[in-house]
Motif scaffolding. Sequence first.
Motif, PDB file in Angstrom:
ATOM      1  N   LEU A  36      27.062  65.646 -38.354  1.00 13.06           N
ATOM      2  CA  LEU A  36      27.735  66.208 -37.383  1.00 13.06           C
ATOM      3  C   LEU A  36      28.870  65.689 -37.446  1.00 13.06           C
ATOM      4  O   LEU A  36      30.907  66.659 -37.174  1.00 13.06           O
ATOM      5  N   THR A  37      29.218  64.105 -38.305  1.00 13.97           N
ATOM      6  CA  THR A  37      31.175  63.861 -38.591  1.00 13.97           C
ATOM      7  C   THR A  37      31.055  64.308 -39.639  1.00 13.97           C
ATOM      8  O   THR A  37      31.787  63.776 -40.193  1.00 13.97           O
ATOM      9  N   ARG A  38      29.972  65.080 -40.602  1.00  9.55           N
ATOM     10  CA  ARG A  38      30.447  65.530 -41.853  1.00  9.55           C
ATOM     11  C   ARG A  38      31.954  66.582 -42.124  1.00  9.55           C
ATOM     12  O   ARG A  38      31.831  67.152 -40.940  1.00  9.55           O
ATOM     13  N   ARG A  39      32.412  66.229 -42.861  1.00 10.96           N
ATOM     14  CA  ARG A  39      33.584  67.599 -42.582  1.00 10.96           C
ATOM     15  C   ARG A  39      33.739  68.835 -42.691  1.00 10.96           C
ATOM     16  O   ARG A  39      34.410  69.465 -42.146  1.00 10.96           O
ATOM     17  N   GLU A  40      32.270  69.612 -43.309  1.00 13.44           N
ATOM     18  CA  GLU A  40      32.211  70.810 -43.172  1.00 13.44           C
ATOM     19  C   GLU A  40      31.766  71.201 -41.007  1.00 13.44           C
ATOM     20  O   GLU A  40      31.590  72.244 -41.485  1.00 13.44           O
ATOM     21  N   ILE A  41      31.170  70.572 -40.920  1.00 14.56           N
ATOM     22  CA  ILE A  41      30.893  70.524 -39.425  1.00 14.56           C
ATOM     23  C   ILE A  41      31.939  70.289 -38.600  1.00 14.56           C
ATOM     24  O   ILE A  41      32.756  70.828 -37.296  1.00 14.56           O
ATOM     25  N   ASN A  42      32.355  68.419 -38.725  1.00 13.85           N
ATOM     26  CA  ASN A  42      33.499  68.451 -38.247  1.00 13.85           C
ATOM     27  C   ASN A  42      33.623  67.706 -36.295  1.00 13.85           C
ATOM     28  O   ASN A  42      34.651  68.223 -36.149  1.00 13.85           O
ATOM     29  N   ALA A  43      32.230  67.881 -35.627  1.00 10.92           N
ATOM     30  CA  ALA A  43      32.482  67.383 -34.471  1.00 10.92           C
ATOM     31  C   ALA A  43      32.884  65.862 -33.902  1.00 10.92           C
ATOM     32  O   ALA A  43      32.853  65.713 -35.439  1.00 10.92           O
ATOM     33  N   THR A  44      33.558  65.337 -33.130  1.00 15.06           N
ATOM     34  CA  THR A  44      32.873  64.025 -32.833  1.00 15.06           C
ATOM     35  C   THR A  44      32.041  63.919 -31.948  1.00 15.06           C
ATOM     36  O   THR A  44      32.173  64.603 -30.930  1.00 15.06           O
ATOM     37  N   VAL A  45      31.581  62.063 -32.581  1.00 15.54           N
ATOM     38  CA  VAL A  45      30.435  61.991 -31.617  1.00 15.54           C
ATOM     39  C   VAL A  45      30.528  61.038 -30.484  1.00 15.54           C
ATOM     40  O   VAL A  45      31.126  60.149 -31.097  1.00 15.54           O
ATOM     41  N   THR A  46      29.810  61.672 -29.512  1.00 12.82           N
ATOM     42  CA  THR A  46      29.211  59.872 -29.194  1.00 12.82           C
ATOM     43  C   THR A  46      28.619  59.144 -29.046  1.00 12.82           C
ATOM     44  O   THR A  46      27.136  60.117 -28.451  1.00 12.82           O
ATOM     45  N   LEU A  47      27.879  58.102 -29.216  1.00  8.81           N
ATOM     46  CA  LEU A  47      26.740  58.063 -29.020  1.00  8.81           C
ATOM     47  C   LEU A  47      26.261  56.683 -27.765  1.00  8.81           C
ATOM     48  O   LEU A  47      27.085  55.563 -28.313  1.00  8.81           O
ATOM     49  N   THR A  48      24.972  57.842 -27.399  1.00 17.34           N
ATOM     50  CA  THR A  48      25.193  56.527 -26.051  1.00 17.34           C
ATOM     51  C   THR A  48      23.666  56.112 -26.220  1.00 17.34           C
ATOM     52  O   THR A  48      22.609  57.004 -26.357  1.00 17.34           O
ATOM     53  N   HIS A  49      23.645  54.935 -25.014  1.00 16.84           N
ATOM     54  CA  HIS A  49      22.229  53.820 -25.470  1.00 16.84           C
ATOM     55  C   HIS A  49      21.811  53.621 -23.959  1.00 16.84           C
ATOM     56  O   HIS A  49      22.421  53.637 -23.566  1.00 16.84           O
ATOM     57  N   THR A  50      20.914  52.600 -23.869  1.00 13.97           N
ATOM     58  CA  THR A  50      20.196  52.244 -22.474  1.00 13.97           C
ATOM     59  C   THR A  50      21.703  51.262 -22.160  1.00 13.97           C
ATOM     60  O   THR A  50      21.757  50.550 -21.392  1.00 13.97           O
ATOM     61  N   LEU A 110      24.055  59.774 -46.967  1.00 13.65           N
ATOM     62  CA  LEU A 110      24.814  60.258 -45.898  1.00 13.65           C
ATOM     63  C   LEU A 110      25.696  59.394 -45.924  1.00 13.65           C
ATOM     64  O   LEU A 110      26.936  60.363 -45.562  1.00 13.65           O
ATOM     65  N   VAL A 111      25.745  58.143 -45.521  1.00 12.16           N
ATOM     66  CA  VAL A 111      26.567  57.794 -44.903  1.00 12.16           C
ATOM     67  C   VAL A 111      28.044  57.462 -46.289  1.00 12.16           C
ATOM     68  O   VAL A 111      29.179  57.411 -45.895  1.00 12.16           O
ATOM     69  N   LEU A 112      27.942  57.246 -47.773  1.00  7.80           N
ATOM     70  CA  LEU A 112      28.875  57.092 -48.573  1.00  7.80           C
ATOM     71  C   LEU A 112      29.561  58.405 -48.385  1.00  7.80           C
ATOM     72  O   LEU A 112      30.642  58.013 -49.195  1.00  7.80           O
ATOM     73  N   ARG A 113      28.718  59.441 -48.493  1.00 11.47           N
ATOM     74  CA  ARG A 113      29.055  60.602 -49.118  1.00 11.47           C
ATOM     75  C   ARG A 113      29.767  61.647 -47.688  1.00 11.47           C
ATOM     76  O   ARG A 113      28.886  62.637 -47.496  1.00 11.47           O
ATOM     77  N   VAL A 114      30.679  61.424 -47.854  1.00 14.13           N
ATOM     78  CA  VAL A 114      31.707  62.420 -46.304  1.00 14.13           C
ATOM     79  C   VAL A 114      32.015  63.811 -46.970  1.00 14.13           C
ATOM     80  O   VAL A 114      31.675  64.852 -46.206  1.00 14.13           O
ATOM     81  N   ASN A 115      32.247  63.561 -47.835  1.00 18.72           N
ATOM     82  CA  ASN A 115      32.906  65.023 -48.103  1.00 18.72           C
ATOM     83  C   ASN A 115      32.546  65.384 -49.908  1.00 18.72           C
ATOM     84  O   ASN A 115      32.750  66.830 -49.518  1.00 18.72           O
ATOM     85  N   GLU A 116      31.639  64.695 -50.320  1.00 16.33           N
ATOM     86  CA  GLU A 116      30.853  65.878 -51.172  1.00 16.33           C
ATOM     87  C   GLU A 116      29.772  66.280 -50.586  1.00 16.33           C
ATOM     88  O   GLU A 116      28.965  65.768 -49.641  1.00 16.33           O
ATOM     89  N   PRO A 117      28.913  67.036 -51.668  1.00 17.96           N
ATOM     90  CA  PRO A 117      27.666  67.925 -50.934  1.00 17.96           C
ATOM     91  C   PRO A 117      26.470  66.306 -50.969  1.00 17.96           C
ATOM     92  O   PRO A 117      26.842  66.249 -51.881  1.00 17.96           O
ATOM     93  N   VAL A 118      25.786  66.136 -50.300  1.00 20.06           N
ATOM     94  CA  VAL A 118      24.408  65.959 -50.411  1.00 20.06           C
ATOM     95  C   VAL A 118      23.339  66.538 -51.234  1.00 20.06           C
ATOM     96  O   VAL A 118      22.981  67.313 -50.259  1.00 20.06           O
ATOM     97  N   THR A 119      23.015  65.980 -52.008  1.00 24.00           N
ATOM     98  CA  THR A 119      22.151  66.692 -52.738  1.00 24.00           C
ATOM     99  C   THR A 119      20.201  65.563 -52.280  1.00 24.00           C
ATOM    100  O   THR A 119      19.299  66.423 -52.812  1.00 24.00           O
ATOM    101  N   SER A 120      20.466  64.766 -51.848  1.00 23.53           N
ATOM    102  CA  SER A 120      19.155  63.724 -51.362  1.00 23.53           C
ATOM    103  C   SER A 120      18.482  64.346 -49.969  1.00 23.53           C
ATOM    104  O   SER A 120      19.632  65.227 -49.116  1.00 23.53           O
ATOM    105  N   PRO A 121      16.994  64.013 -49.545  1.00 25.59           N
ATOM    106  CA  PRO A 121      16.797  64.926 -48.670  1.00 25.59           C
ATOM    107  C   PRO A 121      17.384  64.569 -46.763  1.00 25.59           C
ATOM    108  O   PRO A 121      17.699  62.995 -47.382  1.00 25.59           O
ATOM    109  N   LEU A 122      17.391  65.199 -45.596  1.00 26.87           N
ATOM    110  CA  LEU A 122      17.930  64.966 -44.865  1.00 26.87           C
ATOM    111  C   LEU A 122      16.947  65.118 -43.973  1.00 26.87           C
ATOM    112  O   LEU A 122      16.347  65.065 -43.784  1.00 26.87           O
ATOM    113  N   PRO A 123      16.965  63.519 -43.007  1.00 26.78           N
ATOM    114  CA  PRO A 123      16.591  63.422 -41.616  1.00 26.78           C
ATOM    115  C   PRO A 123      15.858  64.934 -41.176  1.00 26.78           C
ATOM    116  O   PRO A 123      17.074  65.686 -40.400  1.00 26.78           O
ATOM    117  N   CYS A 124      14.878  65.206 -41.105  1.00 22.78           N
ATOM    118  CA  CYS A 124      14.090  66.785 -40.520  1.00 22.78           C
ATOM    119  C   CYS A 124      14.704  66.773 -39.228  1.00 22.78           C
ATOM    120  O   CYS A 124      15.655  67.772 -39.402  1.00 22.78           O
TER     121      CYS A 124
END
Length: 293
Positions: free
Chosen positions: A182-196, A130-144
């Motif tokens: 969410l940051t893959r090209r077909e979705i194109n959201a802008t993501v902020t990851l917050t934590h403790t 998933l990290v490597l294939r931002v633009n190509e379709p991913v054909t491996s299992p995705l996190p549920c």
Amino acid sequence: MTAQLLDGTATAARIKAELTERVAALAARSVRPGLGTLLVGDDPGSRWYVAGKHKDCAEVGIASIREDLPATATQDEIEAAVRRLNEDPECTGFIVQLPLPKGIDTNRVLELVDPEKDADGLHPTNLGRLVLRVNEPVTSPLPCTPRGIIDLLLRHDIDLRGADVVIVGRGVTVGRSIGLLLTRREINATVTLTHTGTEDLAEHTRNADVVIAAAGVPGIITADIIKPGAVVIDVGVSRSTDPETGKSRVVGDVDPGVREVASWVSPNPGGVGPMTRAMLLTNVVETAERLLG
Ligand SMILES: Nc1nc2c(c(=O)[nH]1)N[C@@H](CN(C=O)c1ccc(C(=O)N[C@@H](CCC(=O)O)C(=O)O)cc1)CN2
């Protein structure tokens, strides 16, 4: 404003109906998907989740394979069970139910799973793809859970393109991995990851179009830190005892008052949980479909 509910139970039921047809199409070509589960110990919650996974399989026509080990199982015994599932031709995908008992090296166990049979989509190879294939379709299992959240939003016609999404919580199963989708090209959201370690959570959530709460802190997301009209997804799972019935119940991260300001809210229970289960089935069916090329 009173938010509309993102009904995960109803959406998951529709997905299961679609999967039943895909499983029948596979059967016509002599392929039967099979989900394996590895459960270690007798934690009632984990037993219940695993039982639910096999019940879901029976509903859509997926075969069930179980490896149940006692809480005293050693690292070697657990790893041997993973190898059996890797080699079992009836098992087209499997999960290791988490958490594993204390003293077990969970990462070592998970890394032994054959990435092509990784029904949870959390094997390092699959996350790496998933990290490597931002633009190509991913054909491996995705996190549920991440996949379930995005499917729940898209099936309610919520447009994520260009949306500012704030994630609360950096766990691997949701927080860290959902940004990769969410940051893959077909979705194109802008993501902020917050934590403790985030200094001012409200500063981020108040500007977000979508807030995904996966902190495991009951009620951390309150109405005053949500932008009016935002979409709020509740992934948090904490347990408390219902004072009226004395029974244990799920409490999410999202305070009920948020429904007065948000446009859409996922209920909890009944939102992300059923979608996670439906995506596990989807991963197993897709893996079997890939076997046919
Ligand atoms: N290998 C894995 N282990 C664990 C995962 C996972 O995805 N893979 N997630 C959780 C447990 N889990 C699945 O295993 C899970 C949790 C909750 C639900 C669910 O549908 N919950 C219901 C509420 C149930 C209740 O009232 O207790 C809901 O949200 O409506 C499904 C799956 C940890 N381990």
